[in-house]
Design an enzyme around this catalytic site. Structure first.
Site, PDB file in Angstrom:
ATOM      1  CB  SER A 169     -13.507 115.373  38.268  1.00  0.00           C
ATOM      2  OG  SER A 169     -14.623 114.534  38.096  1.00  0.00           O
ATOM      3  CE1 TYR A 212     -14.492 114.889  43.817  1.00  0.00           C
ATOM      4  CE2 TYR A 212     -15.667 114.691  41.743  1.00  0.00           C
ATOM      5  CZ  TYR A 212     -14.527 114.478  42.498  1.00  0.00           C
ATOM      6  OH  TYR A 212     -13.435 113.868  41.936  1.00  0.00           O
TER       7      TYR A 212
HETATM    8  N1  LIG Z   1     -10.601 107.963  40.968  1.00  0.00           N
HETATM    9  C1  LIG Z   1     -11.407 108.589  40.133  1.00  0.00           C
HETATM   10  O1  LIG Z   1     -12.223 107.963  39.440  1.00  0.00           O
HETATM   11  C2  LIG Z   1     -11.331 110.080  40.011  1.00  0.00           C
HETATM   12  C3  LIG Z   1     -12.068 110.710  38.997  1.00  0.00           C
HETATM   13  C4  LIG Z   1     -11.981 112.076  38.864  1.00  0.00           C
HETATM   14  C5  LIG Z   1     -11.154 112.822  39.681  1.00  0.00           C
HETATM   15  N2  LIG Z   1     -10.454 112.189  40.669  1.00  0.00           N
HETATM   16  C6  LIG Z   1      -9.605 113.021  41.523  1.00  0.00           C
HETATM   17  O2  LIG Z   1      -8.334 112.403  41.650  1.00  0.00           O
HETATM   18  C7  LIG Z   1      -7.713 112.862  42.842  1.00  0.00           C
HETATM   19  C8  LIG Z   1      -7.108 111.681  43.583  1.00  0.00           C
HETATM   20  O3  LIG Z   1      -8.166 110.876  44.092  1.00  0.00           O
HETATM   21  P1  LIG Z   1      -8.132 109.278  44.090  1.00  0.00           P
HETATM   22  O4  LIG Z   1      -9.195 108.825  43.172  1.00  0.00           O
HETATM   23  O5  LIG Z   1      -6.747 108.793  43.906  1.00  0.00           O
HETATM   24  O6  LIG Z   1      -8.688 108.988  45.572  1.00  0.00           O
HETATM   25  P2  LIG Z   1      -7.948 108.406  46.875  1.00  0.00           P
HETATM   26  O7  LIG Z   1      -7.331 107.095  46.603  1.00  0.00           O
HETATM   27  O8  LIG Z   1      -9.001 108.508  47.925  1.00  0.00           O
HETATM   28  O9  LIG Z   1      -6.789 109.458  47.147  1.00  0.00           O
HETATM   29  C9  LIG Z   1      -7.038 110.724  47.683  1.00  0.00           C
HETATM   30  C10 LIG Z   1      -5.714 111.310  48.127  1.00  0.00           C
HETATM   31  O10 LIG Z   1      -5.961 112.650  48.566  1.00  0.00           O
HETATM   32  C11 LIG Z   1      -5.343 112.814  49.822  1.00  0.00           C
HETATM   33  N3  LIG Z   1      -6.084 113.767  50.643  1.00  0.00           N
HETATM   34  C12 LIG Z   1      -7.416 113.837  50.893  1.00  0.00           C
HETATM   35  N4  LIG Z   1      -7.677 114.831  51.759  1.00  0.00           N
HETATM   36  C13 LIG Z   1      -6.471 115.399  52.070  1.00  0.00           C
HETATM   37  C14 LIG Z   1      -6.066 116.446  52.936  1.00  0.00           C
HETATM   38  N5  LIG Z   1      -6.944 117.138  53.671  1.00  0.00           N
HETATM   39  N6  LIG Z   1      -4.747 116.746  53.009  1.00  0.00           N
HETATM   40  C15 LIG Z   1      -3.838 116.060  52.285  1.00  0.00           C
HETATM   41  N7  LIG Z   1      -4.155 115.054  51.454  1.00  0.00           N
HETATM   42  C16 LIG Z   1      -5.459 114.729  51.361  1.00  0.00           C
HETATM   43  C17 LIG Z   1      -5.324 111.429  50.470  1.00  0.00           C
HETATM   44  O11 LIG Z   1      -4.201 111.362  51.375  1.00  0.00           O
HETATM   45  P3  LIG Z   1      -4.284 111.262  52.970  1.00  0.00           P
HETATM   46  O12 LIG Z   1      -5.648 110.758  53.331  1.00  0.00           O
HETATM   47  O13 LIG Z   1      -3.178 110.315  53.333  1.00  0.00           O
HETATM   48  O14 LIG Z   1      -4.006 112.656  53.435  1.00  0.00           O
HETATM   49  C18 LIG Z   1      -5.084 110.543  49.264  1.00  0.00           C
HETATM   50  O15 LIG Z   1      -3.708 110.404  49.019  1.00  0.00           O
HETATM   51  C19 LIG Z   1      -8.795 113.610  43.627  1.00  0.00           C
HETATM   52  O16 LIG Z   1      -8.618 115.005  43.478  1.00  0.00           O
HETATM   53  C20 LIG Z   1     -10.074 113.171  42.956  1.00  0.00           C
HETATM   54  O17 LIG Z   1     -11.111 114.113  43.095  1.00  0.00           O
HETATM   55  C21 LIG Z   1     -10.517 110.848  40.849  1.00  0.00           C
END
Ligand SMILES: NC(=O)c1ccc[n+]([C@@H]2O[C@H](COP(=O)([O-])OP(=O)(O)OC[C@H]3O[C@@H](n4cnc5c(N)ncnc54)[C@H](OP(=O)(O)O)[C@@H]3O)[C@@H](O)[C@H]2O)c1
Length: 251
Positions: free
Chosen positions: A140, A154
């Site tokens: 991130s 985080y």
């Molecule tokens: N969106 C942004 O702006 C942004 C920016 C920087 C970094 N990120 C990173 O990108 C990654 C994806 O996040 P996102 O933005 O796409 O958010 P999201 O839509 O909330 O997706 C999060 C994913 O992680 C999975 N997850 C969470 N806890 C889990 C667990 N204990 N076991 C297995 N799977 C788990 C969820 O699946 P289930 O709940 O179905 O298990 C879901 O598929 C994350 O690492 C986040 O920190 C996102």
């Protein structure tokens, strides 16, 4: 043989969109998450668009470390090879340190760091056995500088996972067949930031646009990439080097 990718956190947001885009590029996929109903729907959508693709679905809670190792081994055995692993599962609960919410910060640390360590160990075990593979870590922009309040823990987890990969990059330097990519996403629309209105955050991009930049960096096997590159690559310099009084006013 078709190249294969395992993606964790594939049930929503960036993980689900990466799956769509990688399938479009011709990869076979293993989709992992807890919400398997979502994974089944995504599989049906992908197979309808790309009937030749092979999509495996696995229920996985990444904080169940034994399950991480057995799912990764099982997927590698099922496909016969695992060319790329995207460590993407994550969450963003948190509270200022010392305000009575160790539970929330610990949950974020366990999911984003300890579980990412388990996924990295499991991926590297497969890669060492098959003598190669591409590890992709979804870090991130918050990893680039210590950040205050709700995001302190985080940001620390995201710096930690980036460092894991930098260690591996150093270890495997000069060894053919091994690639390491750390992605530093800015604000990309997903379930994680569903509550943030577009007007509130002008730097938020659509899931498709953000993930297109992520997939492009992964396909080029970039060592590290701020995604999307604009405005985040230039902002990364500011984030790293701005004097604290200036930085404090920017965030
Ligand atoms: N969106 C942004 O702006 C942004 C920016 C920087 C970094 N990120 C990173 O990108 C990654 C994806 O996040 P996102 O933005 O796409 O958010 P999201 O839509 O909330 O997706 C999060 C994913 O992680 C999975 N997850 C969470 N806890 C889990 C667990 N204990 N076991 C297995 N799977 C788990 C969820 O699946 P289930 O709940 O179905 O298990 C879901 O598929 C994350 O690492 C986040 O920190 C996102």
């Amino acid at each position: 043989m078709t190249a294969t990718i395992l993606i964790t956190g594939a049930s929503s947001g960036l993980g689900a969109e990466m799956a769509r885009q990688f399938a479009g590029l011709g990869y076979d996929l293993a989709l992992c998450a807890r919400r398997t109903d979502r994974l089944d729907e995504l599989k049906a959508e992908i197979v309808a668009a790309h009937p030749d693709r092979r999509i495996e679905v696995r229920a996985l809670d990444v904080t169940d470390h034994d399950a991480v190792f057995s799912v990764f081994r099982d997927v590698a055995a099922t496909f016969g090879r695992l060319d790329r692993v995207v460590v993407n599962a994550g969450m963003a609960k948190g509270a200022p340190l010392g305000t009575g919410r160790f539970d929330a910060n610990r949950e974020t640390a366990m999911t984003n760091f300890v579980a990412a360590l388990a996924q990295t160990e499991a991926a590297m075990e497969v890669f060492r056995a098959q003598q190669g593979g591409h590890l992709v870590m979804v870090s991130s922009m918050s990893a680039l500088r210590g950040l205050p309040k709700e995001i302190t823990c985080y940001a620390a987890t995201k710096a930690g996972v980036a460092h894991l990969v930098e260690g591996l990059r150093t270890e495997f330097y000069g060894k053919p067949g091994y690639d390491f990519t750390v992605l530093y996403p800015g604000y990309i629309r997903s379930e994680m930031n569903d509550g943030v209105a577009a007007a509130e955050n002008k730097m938020m991009v659509s899931t498709e646009k953000g993930v297109t930049a992520m997939v492009a960096a992964i396909e080029k096997k970039r060592g590290s990439a701020c995604v999307p590159p604009l405005p985040w690559a230039p902002l990364s310099v500011v984030m790293k080097h701005a004097p604290l009084p200036v930085f404090r006013r920017l965030i």
